[in-house]
Every structure is written in structure tokens, then in C-alpha cells.
Design a protein around this motif. Structure first.
Motif, short mmCIF file in Angstrom:
data_model
loop_
_atom_site.label_atom_id
_atom_site.label_comp_id
_atom_site.label_asym_id
_atom_site.label_seq_id
_atom_site.Cartn_x
_atom_site.Cartn_y
_atom_site.Cartn_z
N LYS A 196 0.86 -1.41 0.02
CA LYS A 196 -0.08 -0.01 0.07
C LYS A 196 0.91 1.16 -0.06
O LYS A 196 0.62 2.29 -0.59
N ALA A 197 1.80 1.18 0.91
CA ALA A 197 2.72 2.58 0.71
C ALA A 197 3.51 2.69 -0.69
O ALA A 197 3.50 3.66 -0.77
N ARG A 198 4.05 1.36 -1.25
CA ARG A 198 4.28 1.75 -2.58
C ARG A 198 3.23 2.30 -3.43
O ARG A 198 3.60 3.08 -4.51
N ARG A 199 2.29 1.70 -3.31
CA ARG A 199 1.12 2.18 -4.32
C ARG A 199 0.70 3.70 -4.11
O ARG A 199 0.65 4.58 -4.87
N LEU A 200 1.05 4.04 -2.60
CA LEU A 200 0.66 5.39 -2.34
C LEU A 200 1.74 6.42 -3.11
O LEU A 200 1.45 7.34 -3.52
N ARG A 201 3.04 5.98 -2.91
CA ARG A 201 4.11 6.76 -3.47
C ARG A 201 4.01 6.55 -4.77
O ARG A 201 3.99 7.93 -5.43
N GLY A 202 3.64 5.53 -5.54
CA GLY A 202 3.56 5.67 -6.90
C GLY A 202 2.41 6.55 -7.30
O GLY A 202 2.32 7.37 -8.45
N ASP A 203 1.27 6.51 -6.62
CA ASP A 203 -0.04 7.26 -6.97
C ASP A 203 0.32 8.72 -6.71
O ASP A 203 -0.08 9.59 -7.64
N LYS A 204 1.21 9.15 -5.60
CA LYS A 204 1.42 10.49 -5.64
C LYS A 204 2.37 11.00 -6.71
O LYS A 204 2.15 12.19 -7.37
N ALA A 205 3.42 10.33 -7.12
CA ALA A 205 4.23 10.59 -8.40
C ALA A 205 3.50 10.72 -9.48
O ALA A 205 3.62 11.62 -10.33
N ARG A 206 2.63 9.79 -9.75
CA ARG A 206 1.66 9.81 -11.16
C ARG A 206 0.88 10.97 -11.08
O ARG A 206 0.50 11.82 -12.11
N ARG A 207 0.42 11.33 -9.78
CA ARG A 207 -0.59 12.51 -9.91
C ARG A 207 0.27 13.79 -10.06
O ARG A 207 -0.13 14.87 -10.72
N LEU A 208 1.58 13.86 -9.41
CA LEU A 208 2.49 15.24 -9.63
C LEU A 208 2.87 15.22 -11.32
O LEU A 208 2.39 16.21 -11.68
N ARG A 209 3.16 13.99 -11.74
CA ARG A 209 3.35 13.84 -13.16
C ARG A 209 2.23 14.38 -14.02
O ARG A 209 2.08 15.12 -15.08
N GLY A 210 0.96 14.02 -13.28
CA GLY A 210 -0.17 14.12 -14.24
C GLY A 210 -0.56 15.81 -14.08
O GLY A 210 -1.21 16.46 -15.08
N ASP A 211 -0.36 16.35 -12.69
CA ASP A 211 -0.62 17.63 -12.95
C ASP A 211 0.24 18.58 -13.58
O ASP A 211 -0.43 19.47 -14.41
#
Length: 702
Positions: free
Chosen positions: A464-479
Motif C-alpha cells: 500500500k505504501a508503494r502504491r501510495l508513493r506511486g500514486d503521488k508521483a503519478r499525480r504530480l506528473r499528471g498535474d
């Protein structure tokens, strides 16, 4: 349900190997199913199902064996039902009928006499206790109080009313012929005649039905029903009209999650109202359970009578000791012929293996809240206890640990075989040892399971932690990507708006310039035309004055007696001369090269002279017609009329003696109007330009 974990243990039972044995009891190991209650040497019992196959109309959801016919020969059907009931009860050597159920079809369309005749036949062929449950299904459209009273007099003591819904729109969708008000009236009449023994059937999961609509239907049913409710989730059976409409997309198929919510809603509502869910679809309070339905769920014997009826019983009368699954001939006419010929209309029969019987026992028993007891299990597997099948490691135990299968103390206590009197202590010791070993094994398994659970929890947290970090990175790239996309879109929109604005301004400028240019041309043309007209008028007047003076002098010189006195303003008193400019009547340019002209008419008061009096005696002749003094206007050689254009032809005047005046057309103009980007301008090109309307050119020569 079938549990694969117990199949190896049952395999020995099916094969009749040592340690397994057949369900036929200790006296006949491996000989087939154990003796049904009431087999020779006991009292065989069975429930009786009677199928009435006729309906007044086809419901859109029903796939049961039913027929809509113009007329029913009820006497013939009654006779066949009676004969088949006697035959099959005797074939199964049934000594007591535990319950009777009239289903269909619409059995409330049968007459009370038919119901009474079947019950009498069952009582004659076997014992039908006075208190045995006798249920009849009834449709509200054929459940008038008088008819229900006739059924009660015939021996019916329980009624199942097929309400299905208390909403008129849903009833129409289902193809039912009754309304909600008729259903309420039928249930109230049934409760008055069968108090405490009236059940109603309801359907849920209809296409387009909402959770709220189902909750309202339940509330209405609770205010109407007695002490028993049967709730069935609608199954879209192949071949029905409702299923075809859903398959074509004309109606929506209810989502599975919605169906589950409806079912749990019903359980909660009915539990709050004091109902016990004693089977998946059946709810009762105050002990009003259906005896006949329980005979199915407990895998007891039942005999099916009538077209398409099913049964499960041992045909002891034919020398068999194995339970059979039987199906009667579905078509009523064919069934009646077979009954009249053979006493029954059985179409298919199949002996059930021990494994198949145990599978049915489990599948049916797990539908009830009481489950499968060791007593019931022992009837089919006396050599293999319930605990021996489900208490050993395997898939069954895994299901228990997961909470899907319950093997409680009651079942285990009932599943123990009683030891012999001398071995009681040994049996107790063995039981205690097994319990201790089981406790230790459970503790060990528990510790191991705890460790596995902790490891799995840790792994899940890390994932879950890895997914959260990945999600955050994807969100930043997405933004960031979103910002770039928005900026580019804004730039493109601004460029497009700018281009559109420039194009529109260019088009508007070109249009305005064209309009101004056209207006300038029009204004210039009007001014030029007015100027030419004024100039022509001025020149015409001047030519008239000049021509008049000269003509007068010429005429005076030719007149006898010589010239006379010149009056004031240079005009002879007797023969004034007038000259006028001949302007065209029409407007528009003349043909190229054609000149305008001024025609001069001479008038004199002197009489014409003799034609032979000399050169001057002939007088002046004008072309184009005779004048009042004998002069004629005509076309002189070389000065005749030009092409007929809007300005008319050129004219000339000459004397017969060559002394007269001559009017000749002017030469073509040497200037023309041209066009430039800034408007009209004079052009020095030598080519002629057509005259403007009203333009005239004058030349007078003497």
C-alpha cells in the motif's frame, strides 16, 4: 452444495469397501441406500405432490409445466390423478402420507370435487392422518370466498396465495391476471377461512424494480400476510416472454448487487417483524413452518403425481431397494393415455447412487437453518459419520475455518456412534485424546496462521505504501502534464481567435473599400453626366445663335431686291431662323465612333423661286423631308445618319448650289474615362468611349 473435501471418504462408501459400507445398514453392506423410514420392517412415509397443469393464461416469467386450453375434461383428469396416486403410493409401499401439496399450473381452477377425490385416494392407498398438512396453491383471480370454502370442505387446511406483487404495474409486467386490490381481497378471505395457515408468495428482482419499491412491497405484505411468507428471486428462464424482452434489451437486467441488497433488506425487515428464516426463501413465525417444504429440504421421500411431476422414492413394490428420481410425462393428453394403460405416466426414472444421494442431502439441507443433522446423514451413510467426513483436514475444514461451513457441537454429539457397554471408558479416553490432539493442532495451526496473517499484513502495508508513493508521483506528473496541456490549449485558442479576428477585419475592410469605391464611381458618373448635359445645352444654344445669324444673311442675299434692312438683334422680320440641338430621347452610351449632331431647320417667309432661274434660284434644300419653303432635310453624301444609337444619327445641312451651310458630326473623342485603384480618372487613350446618357457633341461649319 457439493464439498469436494469429503469425496475421498465417500468413495469407499460408494464402492462398498471395508470401512465404508453401503447405506443399506449393517445387515446389507453396500446393498444401496439405507432403508427409508417405513421400508419393509418399518413404517414407510412420504409426502405427496399433485400437479394440476392448466392455467387461464401464460405468465410472462413462468417456465413451469402448464397448459392453456379452451376446455378441460376435468372428469378424465380427476380419474387419472386418482389412479396414478394409488399406483405410486402402493409402488412405494407408503404406509403414511406426511403431507399433500396441490401445485401447478393453477390448482385453484380445479373443482373441490377433484381435490376431495385425490385426498380420498391417498387415504385409501395409505394412511393420511387427520392433522396432516394439505396445501393448495391459489391465484387471487380464482380464489373467491365461496370457492375457498369449497376447498376447505374438501380437506384443504393450508393455502398458498400467489400474490407475487402488490403493485399493479409489476403485476402487468409479470403477466398476472389479477390486480393488487384483488390480491388483498383474496388473502383476507383466505385468512378468514385458514387462520394462521395462509402463506403468500412474493417475487423480487424484477426488471426495473428498485430497492425502494421492493421495501414498500414488503411493508404492504407485512400488513396483509398471516404467519408465513415465501420470497423468491425472479429467475429469467429461457423460453419465457420476460427473458426474451430482457435479452433483446427492451427491459434492463437487474444488477447482482441490487438483488443481494433486496434479499438482505427482506431478511432484516422480516426478522424485525418476528419471522424466522427457516429456509433460504421461506419465513415463518409462531411455528407456522411448512411441513411439505421441509420434506424436500430434509431429503425425505416424496411422490409426484400428475403431468410433469417429480418424485424421489424407493419403488419397493417392484423389488428395488434404491431410491429413484422420477419424472412423469409432461403433456397432459399423453400422460392420461399412459395412466389409463399402465396405471401411471412415469416418463423417466433413474436410480440415485449413494454419492448422488449424499450430494442432494447436502445441497438441500444447507438451504435450511437447521442444516444437516447426523441423524439425517446416518440414514444415507450409517457407516461414515458426519464428523469423519467434515472433521478431517481438507477443503471442508478450510470452509469451516473461513466461516462458510459450521460443524457445531450438536451435530458432532449426534454424530458419535455409541460405544459398546464394556468399552465405554476406552471410548471416553479415545475421545479425550482426540480432543487434546485436536486442540494442540488447532493451537499450532493458530500460531502459524497468526504468523501468516502478520506477514501478510506487513506485505499489504508495504504494498500500500508503494502504491501510495506511486500514486503521488503519478499525480504530480499528471498535474504537470495537465498544466502543459492546458497552456498549449490556451495558446492554440488565442492563436485561432487572433487569426479569426484578423481574417474578419480583412474581410470587413475589403468589403468597406469595395462599397466606397462603388459609391465613388456612381457619384463620379452622375457628376460627369450632369456636366456633359449642361455643356451640350450651352453649345447647342451657341450653335443656334450662330447658325441663325448666318442663315439669315444667306437668305437675305438670295432674296429679290437685295438685302433689306437688318432688324434689331440681326434677325429678318419675315423669315426667322431657328436652330435646335437634336438630343437623343434615350439614355446610355452610343456606338463607338458615332458622333452627336445638331439639326438646323430654316424657315423663311419668301416664296420659293423658279427652279430654272439660275444657280441660286433652286433655293436651299435640307435632307430628311421637305421644309415649309420647299427645303428638304436629307442625308448629304458622306454625312448620312450613323448607326442608330441612343444619341440618334448625325445630320448635315448643305445648299443645292454648294453655298448653303453644312452640319457635320464631330470626330470621335480623344479622351475616355478609365479606372484606377483610387477611382475614375481621365485617360488619354485614343480609343473612343461610348457617350454617357444625354451627351451631345455639336459642330457647325459654313
Amino acid at each position: 452444495m457439493a464439498v469436494r473435501g469429503w469425496r475421498p471418504a465417500v468413495a469407499a462408501l460408494a464402492a462398498g469397501r471395508p470401512g465404508g459400507g453401503g447405506p443399506g445398514g449393517a445387515s446389507a453392506p453396500g446393498a444401496g441406500p439405507g432403508p427409508e423410514p417405513g421400508a419393509p420392517g418399518g413404517a414407510a412415509t412420504a409426502a405427496l405432490y399433485v400437479h394440476w397443469p392448466y392455467c387461464r393464461k401464460h405468465c410472462s416469467y413462468c417456465s413451469f409445466n402448464k397448459y392453456v386450453v379452451p376446455a378441460v375434461d376435468e372428469a378424465a383428469v380427476r380419474a387419472c390423478l386418482v389412479r396414478e396416486a394409488r399406483t405410486l403410493l402402493r409402488l412405494g409401499q407408503v404406509q403414511s402420507v406426511t403431507s399433500v401439496f396441490f401445485g401447478g399450473g393453477t390448482p385453484s381452477l380445479a373443482s373441490p370435487q377433484t381435490i376431495a377425490a385425490v385426498l380420498e385416494a391417498a387415504a385409501e392407498a395409505a394412511h393420511l392422518p387427520a392433522g396432516a398438512e394439505v396445501t393448495l396453491e391459489a391465484n387471487p383471480s380464482s380464489a373467491s370466498p365461496a370457492r375457498l370454502a369449497g376447498f376447505r370442505a374438501a380437506g384443504v387446511n393450508r393455502l398458498s396465495v400467489g400474490v407475487q406483487s402488490l403493485d399493479d404495474a409489476e403485476l402487468r409486467l409479470l403477466g398476472r391476471e389479477h390486480t393488487a386490490d384483488e390480491a388483498r381481497a383474496a388473502v383476507e378471505a383466505a385468512r378468514g377461512l385458514f387462520p394462521g395457515r395462509t402463506s403468500i408468495d412474493l417475487l423480487f428482482g424484477l426488471p426495473g424494480q428498485s430497492r425502494e419499491a421492493w421495501a414498500q412491497c414488503l411493508e404492504a405484505a407485512l400488513g396483509l400476510c398471516d404467519d408465513h411468507l415465501a420470497l423468491y428471486q425472479l429467475t429469467l428462464e429461457r423460453g419465457t416472454a420476460l427473458e426474451a424482452r430482457v435479452r433483446r434489451g427492451a427491459l434492463p437486467a437487474p444488477p447482482q448487487d441490487l438483488l443481494a441488497d433486496m434479499y438482505h433488506t427482506a431478511r432484516a425487515v422480516l426478522a424485525a417483524a418476528g419471522f424466522r428464516q427457516y429456509e433460504v426463501s421461506n419465513f415463518a413465525r409462531k411455528g407456522a413452518l411448512s411441513t411439505h417444504n421441509l420434506s424436500y429440504w430434509r431429503a425425505e421421500q416424496y411422490i409426484g403425481v400428475g403431468p410433469g411431476a417429480h418424485g424421489r422414492f424407493v419403488p419397493w413394490g417392484e423389488g428395488s431397494c434404491q431410491r429413484e428420481a422420477r419424472v412423469q410425462t409432461p403433456d397432459p393428453d399423453t400422460w392420461m393415455k399412459e395412466v389409463q394403460s399402465h396405471g401411471h405416466g412415469t416418463r423417466r426414472r433413474a436410480a440415485l447412487s449413494p454419492l448422488e444421494q449424499l450430494e442432494e442431502l447436502l445441497a438441500l439441507g444447507l438451504r435450511t437453518d437447521e442444516g444437516v443433522t447426523q441423524q439425517r446423514w446416518g440414514r444415507f451413510s450409517p457407516q461414515l459419520p458426519l464428523r469423519a467426513v467434515f472433521g478431517v483436514p481438507g477443503e471442508a475444514m478450510a470452509l469451516q475455518q473461513q466461516g462458510w461451513l459450521l460443524l457445531d457441537g450438536r451435530c458432532s454429539a449426534a454424530g458419535r456412534a455409541r460405544p459398546a457397554p464394556g468399552d465405554e471408558a476406552q471410548g471416553l479416553l479415545e475421545d479425550e485424546a482426540r480432543r487434546l490432539r485436536g486442540d494442540k493442532a488447532r493451537r499450532l495451526r493458530g500460531d502459524k496462521a497468526q504468523k501468516l496473517v502478520e506477514d501478510e499484513a506487513q506485505r499489504l502495508l508495504e504494498d500500500k505504501a508503494r502504491r501510495l508513493r506511486g500514486d503521488k508521483a503519478r499525480r504530480l506528473r499528471g498535474d504537470k502534464a495537465q498544466k502543459l496541456v492546458e497552456d498549449e490549449a490556451q495558446r492554440l485558442l488565442e492563436d485561432k481567435a487572433r487569426r479569426l479576428t484578423e481574417d474578419k477585419a480583412q474581410r470587413l475592410g475589403d468589403k468597406a473599400w469595395s462599397q466606397l469605391r462603388d459609391k465613388a464611381q456612381r457619384l463620379w458618373g452622375h457628376e460627369a453626366r450632369r456636366f456633359m448635359e449642361d455643356e451640350a445645352q450651352r453649345l447647342g444654344d451657341k450653335a443656334q445663335r450662330l447658325g441663325g445669324d448666318k442663315t439669315r444673311r444667306l437668305l437675305e442675299a438670295e432674296a429679290p431686291g437685295g438685302p433689306g434692312p437688318v432688324p434689331a438683334r440681326g434677325r429678318p422680320p419675315a423669315a426667322p431662323l431657328r436652330a435646335r440641338a437634336a438630343l437623343p430621347a434615350g439614355r446610355g452610351p452610343a456606338a463607338p465612333g458615332a458622333g452627336g449632331a445638331v439639326a438646323v431647320a430654316a424657315r423663311s417667309g419668301a416664296a420659293p423661286r423658279d427652279a430654272g432661274a439660275g444657280p441660286r434660284a433652286a433655293g436651299a434644300r435640307l435632307g430628311r423631308g421637305a421644309g415649309p419653303q420647299g427645303a428638304a432635310l436629307r442625308d448629304p453624301p458622306g454625312y448620312g445618319p450613323g448607326p442608330r444609337g441612343p444619341l440618334g444619327a448625325g445630320w448635315a445641312l448643305r445648299g443645292e448650289s454648294g453655298v448653303g451651310g453644312v452640319l457635320r458630326p464631330l470626330p470621335p473623342p480623344i479622351h475616355r474615362w478609365g479606372q484606377s485603384a483610387s477611382g475614375p480618372f481621365p485617360s488619354a487613350a485614343p480609343s473612343p468611349l461610348p457617350f454617357l446618357p444625354g451627351e451631345a457633341r455639336v459642330c457647325v461649319s459654313v
